[in-house]
Enzyme design. Structure first.
Site, PDB file in Angstrom:
ATOM      1  N   SER B 240      45.596 -21.764  82.641  1.00 13.28           N
ATOM      2  CA  SER B 240      46.471 -21.520  83.789  1.00 13.28           C
ATOM      3  C   SER B 240      47.919 -21.319  83.377  1.00 13.28           C
ATOM      4  O   SER B 240      48.338 -21.696  82.286  1.00 13.28           O
ATOM      5  CB  SER B 240      46.397 -22.710  84.753  1.00 13.28           C
ATOM      6  OG  SER B 240      47.054 -23.825  84.167  1.00 13.28           O
ATOM      7  N   GLY B 244      49.797 -23.426  80.472  1.00 12.35           N
ATOM      8  CA  GLY B 244      50.400 -22.673  79.368  1.00 12.35           C
ATOM      9  C   GLY B 244      51.885 -22.936  79.234  1.00 12.35           C
ATOM     10  O   GLY B 244      52.385 -23.205  78.132  1.00 12.35           O
ATOM     11  N   GLU B 263      47.725 -17.416  76.913  1.00 13.63           N
ATOM     12  CA  GLU B 263      47.194 -16.345  77.756  1.00 13.63           C
ATOM     13  C   GLU B 263      46.951 -17.009  79.104  1.00 13.63           C
ATOM     14  O   GLU B 263      46.104 -17.892  79.217  1.00 13.63           O
ATOM     15  CB  GLU B 263      45.912 -15.801  77.112  1.00 13.63           C
ATOM     16  CG  GLU B 263      45.440 -14.498  77.718  1.00 13.63           C
ATOM     17  CD  GLU B 263      44.488 -14.739  78.855  1.00 13.63           C
ATOM     18  OE1 GLU B 263      44.945 -15.184  79.931  1.00 13.63           O
ATOM     19  OE2 GLU B 263      43.302 -14.476  78.657  1.00 13.63           O
ATOM     20  N   CYS B 300      39.686 -13.887  82.909  1.00 13.95           N
ATOM     21  CA  CYS B 300      41.134 -13.616  82.889  1.00 13.95           C
ATOM     22  C   CYS B 300      41.408 -12.220  83.436  1.00 13.95           C
ATOM     23  O   CYS B 300      42.494 -11.932  83.908  1.00 13.95           O
ATOM     24  CB  CYS B 300      41.672 -13.650  81.465  1.00 13.95           C
ATOM     25  SG  CYS B 300      41.084 -15.027  80.503  1.00 13.95           S
TER      26      CYS B 300
END
Lengths: 525, 525
Positions: B240, B244, B263, B300
């Protein structure tokens, strides 16, 4: 000399032209008055850069190369006035600046060649495999693309090669990014002259005018605003640790964080191995006295730390070094601030435990201001290891000799060193073989490792790495000197199943630009 | 199943084995008990990794490739137990995990091949020019070298391909960096099985044992300590935005800042151009209903945003989409937390101005827990533009259709989009030519741009870019998928005037490894 701020290659009327350049050797004001930039200029420069980016990023590679070459031509065209002004503003001697001018135009032409050749975009193509099981592979093609407006901070110690049209500007423009330069307050006039050359080149080669702006300020306000501006995409800086980290922090606190490339200097340790000292004590001492005091020691790669093992020959080395340093004439330092700071730090160091001043130059020119005195100090390894203050850079013609009792103690010294731009090993013939573990340990600490040379002198070429582990730079993965400096301003972009006609030329099947590419895992051209 | 923490490829006794894995479909505990790591394990893992790095960084390239292949072999050797456990822990169906297993071992072999070939180190050699005027050129040779211990956070949504032996671990080990994995709490058992394979590979191929460690924790404490540990050199994370950015902040606050590669997902906009909608309304709707709900939308690259211009054909597209979404069977989401969050966010969105829920799947399995309901909403462009909440990712089988009145309004929508991992254009034949400025605008927003496909499905190849402008990732210059992911863990090191015998093989005159190099500005092998 036009002292107005430049926004999108045009001179902008301002309210007050109250910034003046100072000759550090005399303390006198130089001619020319420069306008302090404000919020309007910052906003206008970034808006114009962002608009220009949409055109400039896709401009034909030969046109981009012609632009870079035109900047070099226009700078050369300024002639003697540029060198004279740079010398008056920086205290640097004319021959040094003549060399720096050649380096500056050479860098621009190097990037012109890189761009014209074209393979630097790292094109990688994996073609479709429609029959692959269990799933077909799509066609994927990636290349590096520019990221957008770059803010370049002019550096004090290279008024030409790391300033308005220096390596940062050249590499950013080569990548396809517009540039906004924050002129260094120590050389307003040099900045005005060089920026006029860039403006001419923009117009002559028909570049979108927003690719270049230049702003003046004598404080931190405009620099901070440039870094914080939401349209800024990257920042370059060469200077002090505190200055660099302040910019890094501002960039990280943005809503959209951006990369800062801060080259913050280092003490560039030189390790004198025993047989080298034994056989070449006097020669080494003379070589290093010259490197330490070159350009009043105002290089990022100045050898500020010498490491050696105690021996009778080391005493001979010291004696020769003392003699050489004692007769180094003083030189004008770049600014009053730098001269005062050097004087303060190089005096204070004498009070640290175990530190002994070995030599101070006796030849101080009393008629000029901001004169540097070359200085050499010595400290036992045991004291150096426990005193982090001695690990910090003293910017100027100074170096500290750390004397270890044996190789084990030398390794302990190396273990506590921070990240460095350079590390140098001075070794006798075949001596390196005995010290492989030590050399191995040293490679972890640096971006460049030199054998039997001096760290000063940073060759501008493809293989150069000028950037080391923290705190030498904040990001050791990049260089600020040499052609790979272009990689600071790009990111990969992948096209999946894209139409040939819409692909950038770099990625088309026919390879119309004739560049090197990796196609289905094979390098081809 | 051994649930002990692994430090330097050895199972470590711990105080309490009170971490249990949960089956998200049933809510029941799975067998196996896992030990919570503490400070001692963190310190021991980093110390061992740092020591191992001194050997591993210089290990023969074929030996390193053999190690990566051995990991793939050992993972394959676990057999059905691995897929069954991963499915029980993640709720993902067996065929999907079978595919993911192939991807995982494929990634390891891809990096083994890259390393064995050897040219990835980007060797650049500029030989000396002793006669050059005014100054001779030294011999300078640079290559990429690994940076040191890498902390890998396992991701929830790829229990194999982005976890213990996933792309991050494979690329870090390939680069020459030791790895410390923080196991994801959603799949302890899968982590234990895969890590046992790595331990076996370490021993079989004689690697220094410190190259691999794995620690368990169900909270944030151990993860934070790993990022803060002074010996850690880089961090990878897929998850998330908030997770991150928390790691990025910890890394920046260190005394020596280190890179984090986070990411953080995106909404992966899909632009349906008018003629495509006109001619293929139903086909597109079916294709996208499948992409949105694939793997319960837990990718993602899930297409969370669809952009189109109002038209009668768009109504037909919507109708088909509604029908297709209404009959999507529910699926078990990865964790209770993810299921609850999806349920909350996808419900709350209905209260936003202008948002209309178009369809909710009617097929919810009432016998299982944490079931996802596919959902599609619609909003007029004018409301989307002013509501940043609608620009955020809703992780799960959800997508928002933004309807613009015309192309100008569509461009306004694109202008407010944040950085994305992917952007997709759905176009009819020859239609892209009319929308070049829009497509151009879109390339600024993404790391990968797809034509007439779906963003789900991230090919593992050399040309892949999986990383986009902020906030899709925190650093768009790098990818976490594909062979160039290795460049996250290296930095350039230059050797100046170095002796042939001391140079790494990659930089020796004779090119004993037979790799591609740039020598005096020419690519040669």
């Amino acid at each position: 000399m036009n002292g107005k701020n430049i926004v999108a290659s045009e001179y902008i009327d301002g309210n007050e032209a109250n910034l003046k350049a100072v000759n550090p050797a005399t303390g006198l004001l130089l001619d020319g008055a420069f306008y302090r930039a404000g919020d309007n200029e910052v906003n206008a420069a970034l808006a114009a850069a962002t608009a220009a980016f949409q055109t400039y990023r896709n401009i034909n590679k030969d046109a981009k190369a012609a632009f870079l070459n035109a900047i070099a031509d226009e700078i050369t065209g300024i002639g003697e006035e540029l060198i004279a002004r740079a010398s008056a503003e920086s205290g640097l001697p004319l021959p040094r600046l003549q060399g720096e001018l050649g380096r500056t135009t050479g860098q621009l032409r190097l990037f012109a060649n890189l761009v014209a050749e074209g393979s630097w975009v790292d094109a990688i193509i994996d073609t479709a495999l429609p029959e692959r099981q269990p799933l077909p592979r799509p066609d994927i093609r990636r290349m590096l693309v520019p990221i957008g407006p770059v803010v370049v901070f002019g550096a004090s110690n290279f008024p030409l090669a790391f300033s308005v049209a220096g390596g940062d500007t050249a590499s950013a423009l080569a990548s396809g990014c517009p540039v906004i330069v924050k002129a260094h307050p120590a050389h307003y006039g040099t900045s005005a002259l060089v920026s006029s050359a860039i403006v001419k080149a923009v117009i002559k080669t028909g570049m979108p005018k927003g690719v270049f702006s230049l702003l003046y300020d004598d404080g931190y306000k405009i620099g901070a605003k440039l870094v914080q501006h939401p349209l800024t995409r990257a920042v370059t800086f060469t200077g002090s640790y505190h200055g660099g980290m302040a910019l890094v922090k501002l960039a990280q606190e943005r809503q959209q964080p951006i990369p800062v490339f801060a080259e913050m200097g280092s003490i560039n340790p030189v390790i004198f191995l025993p047989a080298a000292v034994e056989k070449q004590a006097e020669e080494l001492a003379k070589k290093y006295a010259a490197s330490i005091t070159l350009g009043a020691g105002q290089f990022c790669t100045n050898p500020g730390l010498m490491l050696a093992i105690a021996s009778p020959e080391l005493e001979k080395f010291k004696q020769t070094l003392i003699e050489a340093i004692s007769i180094v004439p003083s030189a004008t330092m770049l600014t009053e601030g730098i001269a005062k700071n050097y004087s303060k730090l190089s005096s204070e160091v004498a009070a640290e435990a175990g530190v002994k001043i070995l030599a101070v130059s006796g030849l101080k020119n009393q008629e000029l201001q901001n004169q540097s005195e070359a200085k050499i100090a010595q400290v036992p390894a045991v004291e150096f290891i426990k005193n982090p203050k001695l690990h910090e850079e003293i910017f100027g013609p100074y170096s500290l000799l750390v004397v270890a009792e044996d190789i084990q103690e030398l390794e302990q010294v190396i273990a506590v060193l921070q990240g460095q731009l350079t590390v140098t090993i001075m070794a006798d013939k075949n001596e390196t073989g005995q010290y492989q573990s030590l050399i191995h340990q040293l490679t972890d600490k640096t971006g460049r490792i030199i054998l039997n040379g001096v760290p000063t002198g940073v060759e501008v070429c493809a293989a150069m790495q000028h950037g080391g582990p923290f705190p030498a730079t904040n990001d050791s993965r990049f260089t600020s000197v040499g052609s790979t400096a272009i990689y600071r301003f790009v990111r990969p972009l992948a096209y999946q199943d894209w139409e040939q006609v819409l692909l950038p030329d770099e990625l088309k099947d026919a390879n119309p630009l004739g560049i090197f590419r990796m196609v289905n895992n094979q390098f081809t051209k």
